[in-house]
Design a protein around this motif. Structure first.
Motif, PDB file in Angstrom:
ATOM      1  N   LEU B  22      36.456  15.497  22.875  1.00 44.87           N
ATOM      2  CA  LEU B  22      36.826  15.032  24.209  1.00 44.87           C
ATOM      3  C   LEU B  22      36.036  15.869  25.218  1.00 44.87           C
ATOM      4  N   LYS B  23      35.926  15.349  26.431  1.00 41.00           N
ATOM      5  CA  LYS B  23      35.235  16.152  27.449  1.00 41.00           C
ATOM      6  C   LYS B  23      35.913  16.014  28.797  1.00 41.00           C
ATOM      7  N   ILE B  24      35.825  17.078  29.540  1.00 44.03           N
ATOM      8  CA  ILE B  24      36.295  17.125  30.919  1.00 44.03           C
ATOM      9  C   ILE B  24      35.140  17.652  31.760  1.00 44.03           C
ATOM     10  N   TYR B  90      35.386  19.712  25.260  1.00 49.05           N
ATOM     11  CA  TYR B  90      34.242  20.334  25.910  1.00 49.05           C
ATOM     12  C   TYR B  90      34.402  20.247  27.423  1.00 49.05           C
TER      13      TYR B  90
END
Lengths: 125, 198
Positions: B22-24, B90
């Motif tokens: 996943l990413k932010i 991430y």
């Protein structure tokens, strides 16, 4: 493989891998573009083949003994994401690497159950 | 938390599905604390990756025109949080200037959402990021980084100044402190879950 003559002031004399020399001029990978957060893991096949791989491929497979994102592989090799994407795609095609893509809904957003799992995980820290 | 060895990938996780990334995004103007926040939260040493500007627009057939020297690259700091045995988050510190928006499209695709960091002494710097995420429908939270003087303005004043939508959460944090920065991430993910239900 040619040696990249560029130096960027680092003590080791520059990049480990020359950029578009190692991709043989390719700037795009053959398949769909891997997202920057896509995770790679070395396969048993890839680990068995390590000794015979070119240095840049070997470095990627070795680094992927634990899950690594495309972004991390770019950072480990000190190459731009676009270069890492081409090299990783080669290794995925050869089944030396397994790729784990983000799980998204039809609207392109992460699935709700993943968001809830993420929230639980962050709250527990 | 350590990440699981890859050897366990397919055998030791019968009840957990496959590895999932996943990413932010962490956005905001230059010097607002994006890198500081990513480093405060990341379990790995700070890493930077480069995106080459020409690499996105030059196709395979154009290999002959690929420059032999890297001309323009955009550096992007990122960090990593192992959430559980199979989920890795991430954090990408995204360049704030509008000329880098070509990168944001790729980065924003599939993202959980964005934390927009604001320095109240230079709040104009965050408008580009807020506009971008609003237009894309990406969940975002505005996080005021706790620089000296930021306490002089109450939330209502800040919301007015930033023309924030009433549904957009506003939080305050200290990007240098992991626990404080983590609170910003939790607020964002709560918001993303709520948006997901709608």
């Amino acid at each position: 493989m040619t040696v990249d003559e560029k130096t960027d002031g680092r003590s080791d004399g520059g990049r480990v891998v020359p950029n578009y020399a190692v991709t043989r001029g390719r700037t795009r990978s053959a398949g769909p573009d891997l997202p920057i957060e896509a995770l790679m893991t070395a396969t048993a096949h890839g680990r068995a083949a390590l000794a015979g791989l070119a240095p840049e491929y070997r470095a990627i497979v070795e680094a992927s003994s634990t899950p690594r994102s495309l972004a991390e592989i770019g950072a480990v090799l000190d190459v731009p994401v676009g270069v890492a994407r081409v090299l990783v795609s080669d290794l995925v095609e050869s089944e030396y690497l397994a790729v784990h893509l983000p799980l998204v809904d039809a609207d392109g957003r992460p699935r709700r159950e993943l968001l809830e799992r993420l929230l639980d995980g962050l709250r527990a820290r | 938390m350590d990440c699981a060895p890859a050897e366990h990938g397919s055998v030791a996780r019968p009840d957990r599905q496959q590895l999932v990334p996943l990413k932010i995004l962490v956005a905001g103007g230059f010097g607002v604390g994006k890198t500081t926040l990513v480093h405060a939260l990341s379990e790995i040493p700070p890493l930077s990756t480069e995106q080459e500007m020409t690499s996105l627009s030059v196709g395979v057939d154009d290999a002959a025109v690929v420059p032999d020297k890297v001309t323009t690259t955009v550096a992007m700091d990122f960090g990593r949080i192992t959430v559980d045995d199979a989920m890795i988050l991430y954090l990408f510190g995204t360049p704030g200037q509008s000329r880098f928006w070509f990168m944001w499209d790729e980065l924003a695709r599939g993202a959980v959402g964005a934390l927009v960091l604001v320095d109240l002494r230079r709040e104009d710097d965050c408008f580009a990021a807020i506009d971008y995420f609003e237009n894309r429908g990406l969940p975002f939270v505005v996080a005021i980084n706790d620089f000296p003087g930021s306490g002089d303005f109450d939330d209502e004043t800040v919301r007015d100044a930033l023309v924030l939508h009433p549904d957009c959460p506003l939080v305050r944090l200290d990007a240098r402190r992991a626990d404080s920065a983590l609170g910003g991430l939790v607020a964002l993910v709560e918001h993303a879950v709520a948006r997901s239900a709608a």
